[in-house]
Write an enzyme that holds these catalytic residues in place. Structure first.
Site, PDB file in Angstrom:
ATOM      1  N   GLU A   1       1.794   3.636   3.002  1.00 55.77           N
ATOM      2  CA  GLU A   1       2.285   3.011   4.235  1.00 55.77           C
ATOM      3  C   GLU A   1       3.820   3.036   4.238  1.00 55.77           C
ATOM      4  OE1 GLU A   1      -0.022  -0.642   4.460  1.00 55.77           O
ATOM      5  OE2 GLU A   1      -1.874   0.494   4.171  1.00 55.77           O
TER       6      GLU A   1
ATOM      7  N   HIS B   1       2.501  -3.696   6.810  1.00 51.10           N
ATOM      8  CA  HIS B   1       1.546  -2.614   6.530  1.00 51.10           C
ATOM      9  C   HIS B   1       1.570  -1.622   7.683  1.00 51.10           C
ATOM     10  CE1 HIS B   1      -0.904  -4.472   3.194  1.00 51.10           C
ATOM     11  NE2 HIS B   1      -0.182  -5.514   3.593  1.00 51.10           N
TER      12      HIS B   1
ATOM     13  N   GLU C   1       0.575  -4.852  11.065  1.00 52.82           N
ATOM     14  CA  GLU C   1       0.146  -3.455  10.936  1.00 52.82           C
ATOM     15  C   GLU C   1       0.998  -2.673  11.928  1.00 52.82           C
ATOM     16  OE1 GLU C   1      -1.942  -2.240   8.767  1.00 52.82           O
ATOM     17  OE2 GLU C   1      -3.276  -3.880   8.180  1.00 52.82           O
TER      18      GLU C   1
ATOM     19  N   HIS D   1       0.836  -1.203   0.000  1.00 49.19           N
ATOM     20  CA  HIS D   1       0.000   0.000   0.000  1.00 49.19           C
ATOM     21  C   HIS D   1       0.870   1.252   0.000  1.00 49.19           C
ATOM     22  CE1 HIS D   1      -3.438  -2.615   1.697  1.00 49.19           C
ATOM     23  NE2 HIS D   1      -3.535  -2.490   0.384  1.00 49.19           N
TER      24      HIS D   1
HETATM   25  O1  0X9 Z   1      -6.893  -4.059   4.352  1.00 45.97           O
HETATM   26  C1  0X9 Z   1      -5.728  -4.437   4.230  1.00 45.97           C
HETATM   27  O2  0X9 Z   1      -5.254  -4.822   3.173  1.00 45.97           O
HETATM   28  C2  0X9 Z   1      -4.814  -4.454   5.456  1.00 45.97           C
HETATM   29  N1  0X9 Z   1      -5.022  -3.285   6.259  1.00 45.97           N
HETATM   30  S1  0X9 Z   1      -4.498  -1.843   5.696  1.00 45.97           S
HETATM   31  O3  0X9 Z   1      -4.970  -0.813   6.604  1.00 45.97           O
HETATM   32  N2  0X9 Z   1      -2.916  -1.803   5.752  1.00 45.97           N
HETATM   33  O4  0X9 Z   1      -4.950  -1.679   4.363  1.00 45.97           O
HETATM   34  C3  0X9 Z   1      -5.171  -5.662   6.307  1.00 45.97           C
HETATM   35  C4  0X9 Z   1      -5.032  -6.963   5.581  1.00 45.97           C
HETATM   36  C5  0X9 Z   1      -5.276  -8.092   6.486  1.00 45.97           C
HETATM   37  N3  0X9 Z   1      -5.868  -9.176   5.776  1.00 45.97           N
HETATM   38  C6  0X9 Z   1      -5.227 -10.349   5.636  1.00 45.97           C
HETATM   39  N4  0X9 Z   1      -4.024 -10.485   6.089  1.00 45.97           N
HETATM   40  N5  0X9 Z   1      -5.858 -11.350   5.061  1.00 45.97           N
HETATM   41 ZN    ZN Z   2      -1.844  -1.837   4.043  1.00 44.62          ZN
END
Ligand code: 0X9
Ligand code: ZN
Ligand code: CA
Ligand code: CA
Ligand code: CA
Length: 440
Positions: free
Chosen positions: A183, A315, A388, A180
């Site tokens: 980030e 992330h 995260e 992303h």
């Molecule tokens: O939504 C996302 O892609 C991630 N959060 S973010 O705020 N960085 O965009 C979380 C992804 C978590 N999902 C899996 N690991 N399956």
């Molecule tokens: Zn992300």
């Protein structure tokens, strides 16, 4: 404070040309103050130089006697605008004279982080870090380019291991960063790991043993087009996706973390609308960045066996350790046995103990489909985590924490990463079941 050595002027391969070696640098100082004159408008024959040495009014006058114009005064150095001949005359006075790159144009200045966040690495600066780390540690660090972004930037991978040039029979580990765009702290996480592993190999016993017995792949920026776009105006654009136009609409950008090919688009955890921040693209792996990384991971199958056993995808933000599946609330599902779920949970909880994040299944956050974690586990059998990073909430700056937090918030994950590397030979050791799963 040294003079702007780490400023954006010195990135992207620009080099400092040393005209004359320093004879002596005065050890005493004066309080010259910040007597910045108006910046001279240099014609083509004039260039800007840094002169180290002059510390008194008399010495600075000798500098101007050559015809050079002093633009700025520091305690033991001055900045000048001068012709090459004048610069040489200044060098003949016994000072170290270094040519400076021309000042950035308005457009060039904008193509970067805001000045107060210059501690973050833009893509050129990241590339320079990677190239330097690899050049300085050829035995334990190798760079590969595994493909190109939509706009043609290199997708870099760095392999860290003893005998890095040889594919040894050692458990492999995948660390991915910056799917992303906004980030940016995750790129700094990659920089921290590259520098820590190479810098402490041979002195830190644990790091030495882990590099001797594992092959670590660091992919420091999966979405360079997005990262650069996010900072291109000089202020943040809050951009998340890549920069690929959608086939059906004017909107740009696919959410890379909704574009992976395991249960792609299955479950309401992504969007079919091209303008959405979670647009999944027209098909799994339609984003070139995802295709290249997926090809790379598939390429780590040797003699029918996936060599990569564990991985973290970095992330921001939320201070969470997440594990698959994201497409379902259920713990077990096709391809995820209870032991496999428990191993993910145990490893996730172990890592969360040291970094203080909250450990949970990723669907506890919200349902996502087409995420890298689900694909790495569901398609490739790689125990897979999402971190995260900082901050825990919007209060700490959301996606844009100040660069001052970089050292603390990257080193915060040191133990967690090392704990995962420990388990790369047999992840199920985390639940005491190595005998059942690791041919013990
Ligand atoms: O939504 C996302 O892609 C991630 N959060 S973010 O705020 N960085 O965009 C979380 C992804 C978590 N999902 C899996 N690991 N399956
Ligand atoms: Zn992300
Ligand atoms: Ca700052
Ligand atoms: Ca090795
Ligand atoms: Ca190998």
């Amino acid at each position: 404070m040294p003079i702007r050595i780490s400023s954006p002027f010195f990135t992207g391969g620009s080099t400092r040309r040393l005209l004359t070696a320093a004879l002596l640098i005065p050890l005493f100082t004066t309080t010259a103050g910040d007597a910045f004159a108006d910046t001279a408008t240099a014609d083509r024959a004039h260039e800007r130089y840094e002169v180290v040495g002059p510390a008194t009014a008399q010495e600075r006058t000798e500098v101007t006697d050559t015809g050079a114009a002093i633009d700025g005064v520091e305690e033991t150095a001055v900045f000048i605008t001068a012709t090459p001949t004048e610069a040489e005359a200044v060098g003949d006075l016994g000072y170290e004279v270094t040519a400076l790159p021309p000042p950035k144009t308005e457009a060039q200045r904008a193509q970067d982080f805001p000045p107060e966040d210059s501690g973050y690495h833009n893509f050129d600066e990241l590339t320079e870090v990677v190239d330097t780390v690899v050049a300085d540690h050829p035995g334990i660090a190798r760079k590969a380019t595994i493909g190109s972004s939509y706009e043609g930037r290199d997708l870099m991978a760095v392999k860290l291991s003893d005998n890095a040039g040889t594919d040894e029979d050692e458990p492999e580990v995948l660390l991915t960063h910056a799917q992303h765009a906004r980030e940016h702290l995750t790129v700094e996480m990659a920089v921290y790991l590259l520098r820590t592993f190479t810098g402490e190999y041979g002195s830190d016993e644990r790091i030495t043993e882990l590099l001797d017995s594992r092959e670590i792949w660091i992919l420091p920026n999966l979405n360079p087009d997005g990262s650069e776009y996010d900072t291109a105006t000089g202020s943040y654009r809050n951009w998340r996706k890549n920069r690929q136009p959608s086939p059906e609409a004017r909107a740009k950008g696919t959410d890379l973390n909704r574009n992976w090919g395991h249960q792609w688009g299955c479950c309401g955890g992504s969007s079919s609308v091209p303008s959405s921040p979670t647009y999944r693209g027209p098909a799994g792996e339609s984003a070139p960045e995802v295709g290249a990384v997926a090809d790379f991971v598939r390429g780590r199958v040797v003699d029918g066996e996936q060599q990569i056993t564990v991985g973290i995808d970095f992330h921001t933000y939320g201070e969470l350790v997440l594990w698959p599946y994201g497409y379902t609330y259920d713990e077990t599902a096709p391809g995820m046995s209870q032991d496999e779920y428990d191993t993910h949970a145990a490893l996730g909880e172990l890592m969360a103990e040291s970094n203080g994040y909250t450990p949970q299944q990723s669907s506890d956050l919200y349902i996502t489909d087409g995420s890298i974690n689900d694909w790495l586990w569901g398609d490739q059998g790689i125990f897979s985590f999402t971190f995260e990073m900082y901050p825990g909430s919007a209060v700490g700056g959301g996606f844009y924490p100040p660069d001052e937090v970089i050292p603390a918030e990257t080193s915060r994950n040191r133990e967690a990463v090392l704990d995962l590397l420990d388990h790369a030979d047999c992840p199920q050791r985390a639940i005491g079941k190595e005998a059942d799963h690791c041919g013990g």
